[in-house]
Design an enzyme around this catalytic site. Structure first.
Site, PDB file in Angstrom:
ATOM      1  N   SER A 233       0.868  -1.402  -0.029  1.00  0.00           N
ATOM      2  CA  SER A 233       0.128   0.137   0.162  1.00  0.00           C
ATOM      3  C   SER A 233       0.780   1.324   0.021  1.00  0.00           C
ATOM      4  O   SER A 233      -0.049   2.351  -0.259  1.00  0.00           O
ATOM      5  CB  SER A 233      -0.929  -0.110   1.405  1.00  0.00           C
ATOM      6  N   HIS A 261      -5.228  -4.841  -0.236  1.00  0.00           N
ATOM      7  CA  HIS A 261      -5.022  -3.830  -1.454  1.00  0.00           C
ATOM      8  C   HIS A 261      -5.251  -4.672  -2.612  1.00  0.00           C
ATOM      9  O   HIS A 261      -5.315  -3.944  -3.754  1.00  0.00           O
ATOM     10  CB  HIS A 261      -4.053  -2.911  -1.085  1.00  0.00           C
ATOM     11  N   LYS A 293     -12.097  -2.250   1.369  1.00  0.00           N
ATOM     12  CA  LYS A 293     -11.570  -1.754   0.037  1.00  0.00           C
ATOM     13  C   LYS A 293     -12.738  -2.023  -1.090  1.00  0.00           C
ATOM     14  O   LYS A 293     -13.614  -1.209  -0.956  1.00  0.00           O
ATOM     15  CB  LYS A 293     -10.046  -2.165  -0.315  1.00  0.00           C
TER      16      LYS A 293
END
Length: 440
Positions: A233, A261, A293
């Site tokens: 990230s 992610h 996310k």
């Protein structure tokens, strides 16, 4: 220093040494300080939070930033859904500071799924799942996650951070070894510390270094865990998963991949690093991801073998002793997963705009580090002051991007970190990069 000041300094030092000698002599003869003397001197600083080392360090950083005229970049208030754009201080801005990669948070179908779950189950399941917090939506979500990874089972936790802390902390112990990428998320580090296992980091994405550590240390331990991320990230790059599988098999280790992610981002249909690397889901022992996310909720999950999941379901403290995931959150995550599966064009749009961003940034001479140009792209400025000032100046121009400052990264790596959304446009990218170039 003048001779007078030097004499005073020496005198004070001698007085201090004399007092310390007298105190030691008195203590050796049985003297002890009274509770009043103790509490008002030696222990006083240990019972006040304004004397805590973390708080004191924070004040130094804040005062330093204030003296340099650097505005705080933290705790900006978003007044609605944060996607490719957002509302801050009643003004619409181009937004590069949110994980809403596929624009599913706020999607009508996702919202409706959460609303329907509220009507059926309320806003809380009101208990740990093992006692009376279990709902059908939990099992539906877990089955869908397991099917997506093509593994036997999955388990969802109420916190992404706690997912790693509790899973690693429970499964491993003092006789074990945990080896992780030096850039691994804090949650994996804390979980490793909690476990009591020996912990060794290896240089970022340096799998030769990983192999060397295993060769030199594997024989000393029972269980060995290798932990990496699917998409880092801070830097926007990812590891060689196929080689990691070979390494873990050769050295009889477990492999854990944190897909916070990468899930919904990497791979032609968003199935994450395994799809990007063409690796079977069962070749990785522990898949971890977050629901916050691309899955538009909150919490985390573990996917893998039925033995792993049953063990965690009954004995992992972060699951066993926590309230179950709220049904509306589970429903939102499940709806998001279903949209990802039926609309893979969202992943392709994200890839296209991300590649355009990094291509233009490099053409302008910006340092994008090792980013592969997929959802997470840093522009490294090499100075915390420069990064913080650039972030503030961009916000004044209607562009929201978060700076990453020391000590989160080394000072020379201070940066602006851009999170891309499938809904960002070419016009927004060009405006942002041209504005940043002008400001710098």
């Amino acid at each position: 220093m003048t001779s007078l000041n030097l004499a005073k300094s020496l005198k004070q030092k001698l007085i201090q040494q004399t007092l310390e000698k007298k105190l030691k002599k008195a203590e050796s003869e049985g003297w002890k300080p009274t509770p009043q003397q103790t509490s008002s001197s030696a222990f006083n600083k240990h019972c006040q939070f304004d004397q805590h080392p973390g708080y004191k360090q924070l004040q130094i950083i804040k005062n330093g930033a204030k003296s340099l005229g650097v505005p705080s970049p933290f705790f900006k208030i978003h007044q609605g859904v944060a996607g490719a754009t957002s509302i801050i201080d009643d003004q619409e801005v181009i937004n590069f500071a949110s994980y809403n990669y596929l624009n599913l948070s706020g999607h009508p179908e996702v919202n409706q799924a959460a609303i329907d779950a509220i009507h059926q189950y309320g806003t809380s399941v009101s208990a740990s799942r093992i006692v009376s917090g279990e709902r059908p939506i939990h099992q539906e979500l877990e089955a869908a996650i397991a099917a997506t990874y093509e593994v036997e089972d999955a388990l969802v936790y109420v916190s992404g951070h706690a997912t790693n802390v509790s899973t690693i902390g429970y499964l491993f112990g003092p006789k074990d070894l945990i080896i992780h990428d030096e850039y691994i998320h804090n949650s994996s580090v804390v979980g490793s510390q909690l476990s009591g296992a020996k912990r060794i980091p290896f240089a970022h994405n340096d799998l030769d270094a990983l192999e060397k550590i295993l060769t030199e240390n594997r024989h000393q331990f029972e269980q060995v865990l290798i932990v990496v991320e699917g998409l880092y990230s801070m830097d926007g790059d990812y590891p060689d998963l196929a080689r990691l599988v070979d390494i873990k098999q050769q050295h009889h280790a477990f492999l854990m991949v944190d897909e916070a992610h990468s899930f919904g981002v990497l791979g032609a249909s968003g199935k994450g690093l395994r799809e990007e690397a063409h690796v079977a889901g069962q070749d990785v022992d522990i898949w971890m991801g977050t629901l916050s996310k691309t899955l538009s909720g909150c919490g985390g999950y573990i996917a893998g073998s039925s033995a792993l999941i049953e063990n965690l379901r009954y004995l992992s403290p972060g699951f066993l002793y926590s309230v179950g995931l709220p049904a509306p959150t589970a429903a939102a995550a499940l709806a998001s997963l279903q949209i990802i599966q039926k609309e893979p064009q969202r992943i392709q749009k994200l890839k296209s705009i991300s590649q355009s961003f990094i291509r233009q940034a490099k053409a302008m001479g910006f340092n994008t580090g090792d980013s592969v140009g997929m959802a997470v792209i840093p522009i490294i400025l090499g100075s915390s002051v420069k990064a913080a000032n650039a972030s503030a100046a961009l916000l004044e121009k209607g562009i929201n991007v978060q700076p990453i400052l020391y000590p989160a990264v080394p000072e020379r790596s201070a940066r602006l970190r851009f999170f891309l959304s499938s809904e960002h446009t070419e016009e927004q990218i060009k405006l942002t990069l041209n504005t940043l170039k002008t400001l710098l």
